[in-house]
Design an enzyme around this catalytic site. Sequence first.
Site, PDB file in Angstrom:
ATOM      1  N   CYS A 159       5.667   4.723   0.699  1.00 26.92           N
ATOM      2  CA  CYS A 159       6.530   4.681   1.885  1.00 26.92           C
ATOM      3  C   CYS A 159       7.896   5.321   1.655  1.00 26.92           C
ATOM      4  O   CYS A 159       8.668   5.476   2.604  1.00 26.92           O
ATOM      5  CB  CYS A 159       6.715   3.242   2.344  1.00 26.92           C
ATOM      6  SG  CYS A 159       5.181   2.305   2.399  1.00 26.92           S
ATOM      7  N   HIS A 284      14.052  -0.914   6.420  1.00 22.43           N
ATOM      8  CA  HIS A 284      12.648  -0.599   6.138  1.00 22.43           C
ATOM      9  C   HIS A 284      11.766  -1.507   6.989  1.00 22.43           C
ATOM     10  O   HIS A 284      10.801  -1.047   7.590  1.00 22.43           O
ATOM     11  CB  HIS A 284      12.357  -0.772   4.648  1.00 22.43           C
ATOM     12  CG  HIS A 284      10.985  -0.329   4.248  1.00 22.43           C
ATOM     13  ND1 HIS A 284      10.504   0.934   4.517  1.00 22.43           N
ATOM     14  CD2 HIS A 284       9.981  -0.988   3.621  1.00 22.43           C
ATOM     15  CE1 HIS A 284       9.262   1.039   4.060  1.00 22.43           C
ATOM     16  NE2 HIS A 284       8.925  -0.116   3.520  1.00 22.43           N
ATOM     17  N   HIS A 318       4.187   1.971  11.048  1.00 21.10           N
ATOM     18  CA  HIS A 318       4.662   2.375   9.726  1.00 21.10           C
ATOM     19  C   HIS A 318       3.969   3.680   9.356  1.00 21.10           C
ATOM     20  O   HIS A 318       2.781   3.693   9.037  1.00 21.10           O
ATOM     21  CB  HIS A 318       4.333   1.276   8.706  1.00 21.10           C
ATOM     22  CG  HIS A 318       4.977   1.480   7.368  1.00 21.10           C
ATOM     23  ND1 HIS A 318       5.512   2.674   6.966  1.00 21.10           N
ATOM     24  CD2 HIS A 318       5.158   0.620   6.320  1.00 21.10           C
ATOM     25  CE1 HIS A 318       5.990   2.561   5.745  1.00 21.10           C
ATOM     26  NE2 HIS A 318       5.795   1.313   5.337  1.00 21.10           N
TER      27      HIS A 318
END
Length: 395
Positions: A159, A284, A318
């Site tokens: 990520c 995040h 995401h």
Amino acid sequence: MFYLNQLGMICPLGENHAEISRRLFAGDSGVVMTPRYSSGRAPEQDLALGCVEAVLPDISGLPLDQRSRNNQLALAALAQIRPQVDAAIQQFGADRVAIVLGTSTSGIAQSEAAFRYRLANGEFPADFGYGQQEMASPAATLASVLGVTGPAYVHSSACASSSKAMASAARLIKMGLCDAVLTGGVDSLCAFTVAGFTALESVSVARCNPFSANRNGINIGEGAALFLMSKAEAIVSLRGWGESSDGYHISAPDPSGAGARSAMEQALARAGVTPQQIDYINLHGTATVQNDAMEGRAVAAMFADHVALSSTKPFTGHALGAAGAVEAGLCWLAMQDNNPQGRLPPHLWDGVSDPGLPQLNLLPIGARLGQPLRLVLSNSFAFGGANASLLLGRE
């Protein structure tokens, strides 16, 4: 200074700046319930995913190994800024323009389709090439399409991939290895990713709920965001960045938040600013129990409760390897001249605070700073303790 001159972006919120901004500030999520990419689940068990619905560029003219949905997304983002990229190539020369991207899936979806075909027919289809799923494919494809001969490579650190790619792009310019960089990230949905995160019990069936006491996992998404970075002055710059690798666990974050805090501290130090100067932090904010707890503690320890906060993952899902670039893109849009009142990306959740987390200034729909955003921090904290923070400044 490393200026972010142009942005091409496609994500579940839309395929142009105006549409993405409108939906973001209005609190209109791009996450939808769908059975796609989750075969084997009953219809009533559809998943919330961040899907790009736009018509993507035709890739039939590309070499076989470059034909993937991932590369289609990258080309769709490129098309929005192609004239400016071509102008940079003309100005600096093909050997002085680099491409540095982040991804995690590349063309895995094409391999999935090819293996299904093989099970049914005993052989792979004629339109399958193993190179479609190589991690370097997005950078190689854009380099080929644009005709650039400068450095072209891909980061794949889960990520944090595209945030790290943007930091690497700035370093290439700083070292004098190039004059402009096409940088950012791209990732595409595929059954492999959905199944993997489901096996980790990290997927929420409904829209994700970051920092809520009821949070129970992520929504996976897709998209692409490409910046043209150079030393030519622009409204927004990459003022600082920070990277760390705490290596605490293969998938769980260090609960102390030490690695995350190190990345944020480095970004502020590199930019020469204090925590009190930051206007907004794009968290995040995955909506997993452990990651939100870690980030909440790290942010509260550094910024107390004075800074405006939100996670934009309930809007886009995401996007994994593209998440850092997509979220930096949302920040870039909020910092433009057409947002003089400093409208802020809201935090979509159920409003149920977790008593185990510090008090956080999570933004409601309609929140605004009252003046243009000047300094914004965007966090990306990945599996394996790969942490990155980007600090954008309005110049």
